[in-house]
Write a protein that holds these residues in place. Structure first.
Motif, mmCIF file in Angstrom:
data_model
loop_
_atom_site.group_PDB
_atom_site.id
_atom_site.type_symbol
_atom_site.label_atom_id
_atom_site.label_comp_id
_atom_site.label_asym_id
_atom_site.label_seq_id
_atom_site.Cartn_x
_atom_site.Cartn_y
_atom_site.Cartn_z
ATOM 1 N N THR A 82 -35.881 -63.029 -50.547
ATOM 2 C CA THR A 82 -37.297 -63.225 -50.254
ATOM 3 C C THR A 82 -37.687 -64.651 -49.886
ATOM 4 O O THR A 82 -38.760 -64.857 -49.310
ATOM 5 C CB THR A 82 -38.158 -62.790 -51.452
ATOM 6 N N ALA A 83 -36.864 -65.639 -50.199
ATOM 7 C CA ALA A 83 -37.238 -67.038 -49.966
ATOM 8 C C ALA A 83 -36.537 -67.594 -48.730
ATOM 9 O O ALA A 83 -35.355 -67.333 -48.505
ATOM 10 C CB ALA A 83 -36.900 -67.891 -51.185
ATOM 11 N N GLU A 84 -37.278 -68.371 -47.955
ATOM 12 C CA GLU A 84 -36.670 -69.036 -46.796
ATOM 13 C C GLU A 84 -35.586 -70.009 -47.237
ATOM 14 O O GLU A 84 -34.483 -70.027 -46.691
ATOM 15 C CB GLU A 84 -37.761 -69.772 -46.008
ATOM 16 N N LYS A 85 -35.919 -70.822 -48.220
ATOM 17 C CA LYS A 85 -34.930 -71.695 -48.858
ATOM 18 C C LYS A 85 -34.824 -71.237 -50.312
ATOM 19 O O LYS A 85 -35.698 -71.526 -51.120
ATOM 20 C CB LYS A 85 -35.350 -73.158 -48.788
ATOM 21 N N ALA A 86 -33.779 -70.511 -50.609
ATOM 22 C CA ALA A 86 -33.630 -69.922 -51.938
ATOM 23 C C ALA A 86 -32.851 -70.871 -52.848
ATOM 24 O O ALA A 86 -31.855 -71.473 -52.428
ATOM 25 C CB ALA A 86 -32.911 -68.585 -51.836
ATOM 26 N N GLU A 87 -33.299 -70.956 -54.084
ATOM 27 C CA GLU A 87 -32.536 -71.697 -55.087
ATOM 28 C C GLU A 87 -32.695 -71.019 -56.426
ATOM 29 O O GLU A 87 -33.676 -70.318 -56.681
ATOM 30 C CB GLU A 87 -32.957 -73.163 -55.159
ATOM 31 N N PHE A 88 -31.716 -71.247 -57.292
ATOM 32 C CA PHE A 88 -31.740 -70.621 -58.616
ATOM 33 C C PHE A 88 -30.980 -71.508 -59.583
ATOM 34 O O PHE A 88 -29.886 -72.001 -59.273
ATOM 35 C CB PHE A 88 -31.093 -69.229 -58.569
ATOM 36 N N HIS A 89 -31.579 -71.692 -60.757
ATOM 37 C CA HIS A 89 -30.953 -72.534 -61.776
ATOM 38 C C HIS A 89 -31.061 -71.821 -63.121
ATOM 39 O O HIS A 89 -32.134 -71.742 -63.716
ATOM 40 C CB HIS A 89 -31.641 -73.901 -61.827
ATOM 41 N N ARG B 94 -29.013 -59.968 -65.659
ATOM 42 C CA ARG B 94 -30.388 -60.397 -65.405
ATOM 43 C C ARG B 94 -30.434 -61.531 -64.393
ATOM 44 O O ARG B 94 -31.170 -61.471 -63.401
ATOM 45 C CB ARG B 94 -31.041 -60.832 -66.717
ATOM 46 N N GLU B 95 -29.647 -62.569 -64.621
ATOM 47 C CA GLU B 95 -29.706 -63.739 -63.737
ATOM 48 C C GLU B 95 -29.240 -63.394 -62.330
ATOM 49 O O GLU B 95 -29.819 -63.858 -61.342
ATOM 50 C CB GLU B 95 -28.870 -64.885 -64.304
ATOM 51 N N ARG B 96 -28.208 -62.587 -62.226
ATOM 52 C CA ARG B 96 -27.701 -62.272 -60.887
ATOM 53 C C ARG B 96 -28.692 -61.432 -60.093
ATOM 54 O O ARG B 96 -28.857 -61.637 -58.893
ATOM 55 C CB ARG B 96 -26.333 -61.595 -60.977
ATOM 56 N N VAL B 97 -29.363 -60.499 -60.754
ATOM 57 C CA VAL B 97 -30.381 -59.713 -60.041
ATOM 58 C C VAL B 97 -31.539 -60.603 -59.617
ATOM 59 O O VAL B 97 -32.024 -60.523 -58.472
ATOM 60 C CB VAL B 97 -30.873 -58.535 -60.901
ATOM 61 N N LEU B 98 -32.001 -61.465 -60.498
ATOM 62 C CA LEU B 98 -33.089 -62.370 -60.146
ATOM 63 C C LEU B 98 -32.687 -63.296 -59.010
ATOM 64 O O LEU B 98 -33.495 -63.592 -58.110
ATOM 65 C CB LEU B 98 -33.521 -63.180 -61.371
ATOM 66 N N GLU C 130 -28.469 -70.064 -66.655
ATOM 67 C CA GLU C 130 -27.332 -70.266 -67.553
ATOM 68 C C GLU C 130 -26.016 -69.941 -66.856
ATOM 69 O O GLU C 130 -25.002 -70.625 -67.061
ATOM 70 C CB GLU C 130 -27.504 -69.364 -68.781
ATOM 71 N N PHE C 131 -26.014 -68.909 -66.017
ATOM 72 C CA PHE C 131 -24.789 -68.445 -65.369
ATOM 73 C C PHE C 131 -24.797 -68.638 -63.859
ATOM 74 O O PHE C 131 -23.741 -68.782 -63.250
ATOM 75 C CB PHE C 131 -24.575 -66.951 -65.668
ATOM 76 N N VAL C 132 -25.970 -68.590 -63.250
ATOM 77 C CA VAL C 132 -26.105 -68.715 -61.797
ATOM 78 C C VAL C 132 -26.845 -70.008 -61.500
ATOM 79 O O VAL C 132 -27.930 -70.250 -62.047
ATOM 80 C CB VAL C 132 -26.881 -67.518 -61.211
ATOM 81 N N ASP C 133 -26.268 -70.820 -60.635
ATOM 82 C CA ASP C 133 -26.874 -72.126 -60.368
ATOM 83 C C ASP C 133 -26.539 -72.554 -58.943
ATOM 84 O O ASP C 133 -25.381 -72.770 -58.611
ATOM 85 C CB ASP C 133 -26.353 -73.157 -61.377
ATOM 86 N N PHE C 134 -27.570 -72.608 -58.091
ATOM 87 C CA PHE C 134 -27.351 -73.146 -56.752
ATOM 88 C C PHE C 134 -28.634 -73.808 -56.252
ATOM 89 O O PHE C 134 -29.741 -73.372 -56.547
ATOM 90 C CB PHE C 134 -26.868 -72.075 -55.766
ATOM 91 N N ASP C 135 -28.449 -74.904 -55.510
ATOM 92 C CA ASP C 135 -29.545 -75.625 -54.884
ATOM 93 C C ASP C 135 -30.014 -74.854 -53.651
ATOM 94 O O ASP C 135 -29.419 -73.847 -53.275
ATOM 95 C CB ASP C 135 -29.094 -77.046 -54.518
ATOM 96 N N PRO C 136 -31.098 -75.324 -52.978
ATOM 97 C CA PRO C 136 -31.664 -74.563 -51.861
ATOM 98 C C PRO C 136 -30.633 -74.191 -50.793
ATOM 99 O O PRO C 136 -29.826 -75.027 -50.368
ATOM 100 C CB PRO C 136 -32.727 -75.505 -51.309
ATOM 101 N N VAL C 137 -30.669 -72.919 -50.394
ATOM 102 C CA VAL C 137 -29.749 -72.396 -49.386
ATOM 103 C C VAL C 137 -30.516 -71.499 -48.420
ATOM 104 O O VAL C 137 -31.567 -70.950 -48.751
ATOM 105 C CB VAL C 137 -28.594 -71.583 -50.020
ATOM 106 N N PHE C 138 -29.950 -71.339 -47.212
ATOM 107 C CA PHE C 138 -30.419 -70.338 -46.263
ATOM 108 C C PHE C 138 -29.513 -69.123 -46.397
ATOM 109 O O PHE C 138 -28.291 -69.248 -46.342
ATOM 110 C CB PHE C 138 -30.375 -70.864 -44.833
#
Length: 272
Positions: free
Chosen positions: A148-155, A137-141, A157-165
């Protein structure tokens, strides 16, 4: 109804480029490829399809490399995974791979996703089998966010990264369709939350397919597209799947050398 094939492209069968050309020449609309990064020699996990694991499971090419080869020699063929083992893939790399395939193909990529059945295989990638559905679930999201995001970020349980291009972005708007595999008791929850379609294996939990499709679409509040893969190419199967409301049938194509594959495709094409 749309038609395509689902298969394993290996080092001892027809290559992806001649396969892609042959499918498009015969009127097929899609090529979906399975993947296994490797098969552990221990063979502890039972294969859901029977007693003996077929040879092609050991010898698959990387699906995105193979699909790119098929895409470059075709113009209309949908190229997708059936399925990509997302719990064994880094989501940032996966987002780039699929977006690159979508760009190279001119917007023809689709991502079939699943968590897999081979516990030894996923453990070799550092994945705990008991939590693989939450990881999926987390990896697909996260992949969708990267698309879709210019600056993508995700936080999570398993996937965690600050804004990236993350580039390239997919050609398709908003992104390539994500087709959720499986037919278990919680599959529809995943389809509704983060899927753009449902893609079960024919004959594995699909005995009441018409009712299942109706339930899914009622719960989702939308007409969820349904692709069924691994279909034995028989006229009665096509008729039953059409009556059930399936949108795309993927005939099971055994892994064979080029001459044998082309002859088999000629027979299959009569069912289109």
């Amino acid at each position: 109804m749309e038609f395509g094939v689902s298969t394993f492209v290996t080092d001892d069968g027809i290559g992806p480029a001649p396969l892609g050309r042959a499918l498009e020449e015969r009127g097929f609309g899609a090529l979906f490829l399975a993947e296994h990064t490797h098969i552990p020699a221990s063979r502890e996990s039972p294969w859901p399809g029977g007693a003996e694991l077929p040879r092609q499971y050991y010898r698959t090419l990387d699906p995105f490399v193979a699909l790119t080869a098929a895409a470059t020699v075709t113009e209309r063929l949908i190229v997708g995974t059936g399925i990509a083992l997302v719990v064994q893939r880094d989501p940032i790399v996966l987002a780039k791979e699929v977006a690159s395939l979508d760009l190279v193909s001119g917007g023809r990529a689709q991502l079939g996703v699943g968590a897999g059945w081979n516990r030894e295989e996923m453990r070799n990638h550092g994945t705990e089998p008991k939590t693989r559905m939450r990881l999926l679930r987390e990896r697909v999201l996260a992949v969708k966010e990267l698309w879709t995001a210019e600056k993508a970020e995700f936080h999570g349980e398993f996937v965690d990264f600050d804004p990236v291009f993350s580039y390239p972005k997919p050609v398709q708007d908003p992104h390539p369709p994500v087709l959720v595999g499986g037919s278990g008791p919680t599959t529809f929850d995943r389809v509704i939350e983060f899927g753009d379609g449902w893609m079960p294996i024919h004959g594995r939990g699909t005995d009441g397919l018409a009712g299942q499709i109706a339930e899914l679409r009622d719960r989702a509040g939308r007409r969820v597209p349904v692709t069924v893969f691994g279909v034995v190419p028989k006229a009665e199967n096509v008729a039953a799947l059409t009556d059930a409301g399936v949108d795309r049938v993927l005939f099971n194509l055994p892994t064979e050398p080029e001459d044998a594959t082309l002859a088999r495709l000629d027979t299959m094409a009569a069912l289109l």
